[in-house]
Design a protein around this motif. Structure first.
Motif, mmCIF file in Angstrom:
data_model
loop_
_atom_site.group_PDB
_atom_site.id
_atom_site.type_symbol
_atom_site.label_atom_id
_atom_site.label_comp_id
_atom_site.label_asym_id
_atom_site.label_seq_id
_atom_site.Cartn_x
_atom_site.Cartn_y
_atom_site.Cartn_z
ATOM 1 N N ARG A 1 0.846 -1.193 0.000
ATOM 2 C CA ARG A 1 0.000 0.000 0.000
ATOM 3 C C ARG A 1 0.878 1.239 0.000
ATOM 4 N NH1 ARG A 1 -4.602 -1.690 4.388
ATOM 5 N NH2 ARG A 1 -5.121 -3.616 3.325
ATOM 6 N N THR A 2 0.515 2.183 -0.853
ATOM 7 C CA THR A 2 1.255 3.440 -0.930
ATOM 8 C C THR A 2 0.257 4.588 -1.028
ATOM 9 O OG1 THR A 2 3.135 2.402 -2.030
ATOM 10 C CG2 THR A 2 2.934 4.778 -2.262
ATOM 11 N N LEU A 3 0.505 5.645 -0.255
ATOM 12 C CA LEU A 3 -0.286 6.871 -0.320
ATOM 13 C C LEU A 3 0.644 7.979 -0.767
ATOM 14 C CD1 LEU A 3 -2.737 8.729 0.348
ATOM 15 C CD2 LEU A 3 -1.761 8.930 2.635
ATOM 16 N N THR A 4 0.281 8.662 -1.842
ATOM 17 C CA THR A 4 1.058 9.798 -2.313
ATOM 18 C C THR A 4 0.132 11.004 -2.343
ATOM 19 O OG1 THR A 4 2.320 10.712 -4.159
ATOM 20 C CG2 THR A 4 0.742 9.005 -4.703
ATOM 21 N N ALA A 5 0.540 12.079 -1.679
ATOM 22 C CA ALA A 5 -0.298 13.275 -1.560
ATOM 23 C C ALA A 5 0.512 14.511 -1.899
ATOM 24 C CB ALA A 5 -0.849 13.387 -0.143
ATOM 25 N N SER A 6 -0.111 15.412 -2.670
ATOM 26 C CA SER A 6 0.530 16.677 -3.006
ATOM 27 C C SER A 6 -0.552 17.689 -3.341
ATOM 28 C CB SER A 6 1.490 16.514 -4.181
ATOM 29 O OG SER A 6 0.806 16.072 -5.322
ATOM 30 N N LEU A 7 -0.244 18.948 -3.113
ATOM 31 C CA LEU A 7 -1.171 20.007 -3.486
ATOM 32 C C LEU A 7 -1.200 20.132 -5.009
ATOM 33 C CD1 LEU A 7 -3.029 22.175 -2.382
ATOM 34 C CD2 LEU A 7 -1.079 23.719 -2.333
ATOM 35 N N ILE A 8 -0.020 20.265 -5.609
ATOM 36 C CA ILE A 8 0.129 20.333 -7.058
ATOM 37 C C ILE A 8 1.236 19.368 -7.456
ATOM 38 C CG2 ILE A 8 0.728 21.787 -9.021
ATOM 39 C CD1 ILE A 8 -0.276 24.171 -7.396
ATOM 40 N N GLY A 9 0.910 18.377 -8.253
ATOM 41 C CA GLY A 9 1.911 17.429 -8.719
ATOM 42 C C GLY A 9 1.316 16.049 -8.883
ATOM 43 N N GLY A 10 1.791 15.342 -9.865
ATOM 44 C CA GLY A 10 1.269 14.015 -10.167
ATOM 45 C C GLY A 10 2.141 12.912 -9.602
ATOM 46 N N ALA A 11 1.836 11.706 -10.016
ATOM 47 C CA ALA A 11 2.605 10.535 -9.611
ATOM 48 C C ALA A 11 2.997 9.759 -10.857
ATOM 49 C CB ALA A 11 1.802 9.659 -8.665
ATOM 50 N N ASP A 12 4.274 9.496 -11.015
ATOM 51 C CA ASP A 12 4.806 8.709 -12.121
ATOM 52 C C ASP A 12 5.244 7.375 -11.517
ATOM 53 O OD1 ASP A 12 5.837 7.808 -14.496
ATOM 54 O OD2 ASP A 12 7.655 9.030 -14.388
ATOM 55 N N ILE A 13 4.526 6.298 -11.847
ATOM 56 C CA ILE A 13 4.737 5.000 -11.195
ATOM 57 C C ILE A 13 5.121 3.972 -12.243
ATOM 58 C CG2 ILE A 13 3.666 3.236 -9.765
ATOM 59 C CD1 ILE A 13 1.618 5.493 -8.954
ATOM 60 N N ASP A 14 6.273 3.328 -12.054
ATOM 61 C CA ASP A 14 6.762 2.316 -12.983
ATOM 62 C C ASP A 14 6.831 0.976 -12.259
ATOM 63 O OD1 ASP A 14 7.965 0.758 -14.886
ATOM 64 O OD2 ASP A 14 9.733 2.026 -15.122
ATOM 65 N N LEU A 15 5.956 0.052 -12.643
ATOM 66 C CA LEU A 15 5.917 -1.274 -12.022
ATOM 67 C C LEU A 15 6.316 -2.372 -13.000
ATOM 68 C CD1 LEU A 15 2.566 -0.909 -10.055
ATOM 69 C CD2 LEU A 15 4.890 -0.554 -9.240
ATOM 70 N N THR A 16 7.003 -2.009 -14.069
ATOM 71 C CA THR A 16 7.350 -3.006 -15.078
ATOM 72 C C THR A 16 8.369 -4.024 -14.581
ATOM 73 O OG1 THR A 16 8.962 -1.454 -16.008
ATOM 74 C CG2 THR A 16 6.781 -1.546 -17.041
ATOM 75 N N ASP A 17 9.200 -3.667 -13.621
ATOM 76 C CA ASP A 17 10.207 -4.592 -13.102
ATOM 77 C C ASP A 17 9.806 -5.245 -11.784
ATOM 78 O OD1 ASP A 17 11.849 -4.042 -15.235
ATOM 79 O OD2 ASP A 17 12.880 -2.410 -14.207
ATOM 80 N N VAL A 18 8.536 -5.098 -11.392
ATOM 81 C CA VAL A 18 8.078 -5.625 -10.109
ATOM 82 C C VAL A 18 7.435 -6.988 -10.317
ATOM 83 C CG1 VAL A 18 6.519 -5.228 -8.175
ATOM 84 C CG2 VAL A 18 7.706 -3.315 -9.208
ATOM 85 N N ASP A 19 7.809 -7.943 -9.483
ATOM 86 C CA ASP A 19 7.227 -9.277 -9.520
ATOM 87 C C ASP A 19 6.061 -9.316 -8.533
ATOM 88 O OD1 ASP A 19 8.244 -12.560 -8.411
ATOM 89 O OD2 ASP A 19 6.779 -11.999 -9.915
ATOM 90 N N ILE A 20 4.846 -9.101 -9.050
ATOM 91 C CA ILE A 20 3.648 -9.162 -8.218
ATOM 92 C C ILE A 20 3.066 -10.561 -8.392
ATOM 93 C CG2 ILE A 20 1.409 -8.140 -7.708
ATOM 94 C CD1 ILE A 20 2.341 -5.643 -9.258
ATOM 95 N N PRO A 21 2.919 -11.327 -7.312
ATOM 96 C CA PRO A 21 2.385 -12.691 -7.444
ATOM 97 C C PRO A 21 0.958 -12.698 -7.981
ATOM 98 C CG PRO A 21 3.324 -12.326 -5.257
ATOM 99 C CD PRO A 21 3.282 -11.002 -5.942
ATOM 100 N N ASP A 22 0.588 -13.760 -8.711
ATOM 101 C CA ASP A 22 -0.781 -13.902 -9.202
ATOM 102 C C ASP A 22 -1.746 -13.877 -8.031
ATOM 103 O OD1 ASP A 22 -0.032 -14.014 -11.791
ATOM 104 O OD2 ASP A 22 -0.242 -16.178 -12.010
#
Length: 117
Positions: A33-54
């Motif tokens: 779980r991740t929470l990202t909060a900002s007044l102005i600004g986005g989130a750039d998330i790269d999960l291509t190298d993450v091994d998430i189990p089925d």
């Protein structure tokens, strides 16, 4: 975010906060779980190298007044987007049924969610 099968541990929530400026996240900086909060600004998330189990679920919550989410995942990952924001959801295609799931809860005034596979 690699889990071994049968291992039970409490889920951890990472919190990233900034007033102005977004967050860049990848597999090394994320947990279940991740929470990202900002007044102005986005989130750039790269999960291509993450091994998430089925069958596993990774949850990311994005709170901002202005700023969207750019998410990169593998072709087998299912993405669910929830929340309220002005801006749409653009997803290049569905993931495999029964595969891992990434759930994005995006709450904000302006900003969409863009999913690339």
């Amino acid at each position: 975010m690699t889990k071994t099968s049968g291992e039970q541990r409490p889920s951890r929530t990472d919190i990233k906060v900034s007033l102005i400026g977004g967050h860049r996240l990848d597999g090394a900086t994320l947990h279940e779980r991740t929470l990202t909060a900002s007044l102005i600004g986005g989130a750039d998330i790269d999960l291509t190298d993450v091994d998430i189990p089925d069958g596993a679920e990774l949850r990311i919550t994005k709170l901002s007044l202005i700023g969207g989410v750019s998410l990169r995942v593998g072709p087998d990952v299912r993405v669910e987007v929830r929340g309220i924001r002005l801006g749409g959801v653009r997803d290049e295609g569905p993931g495999a049924p029964g595969g891992p799931t990434v759930r994005i809860d995006a709450w904000g005034l302006i900003g969409g969610v863009n999913v690339r596979r």
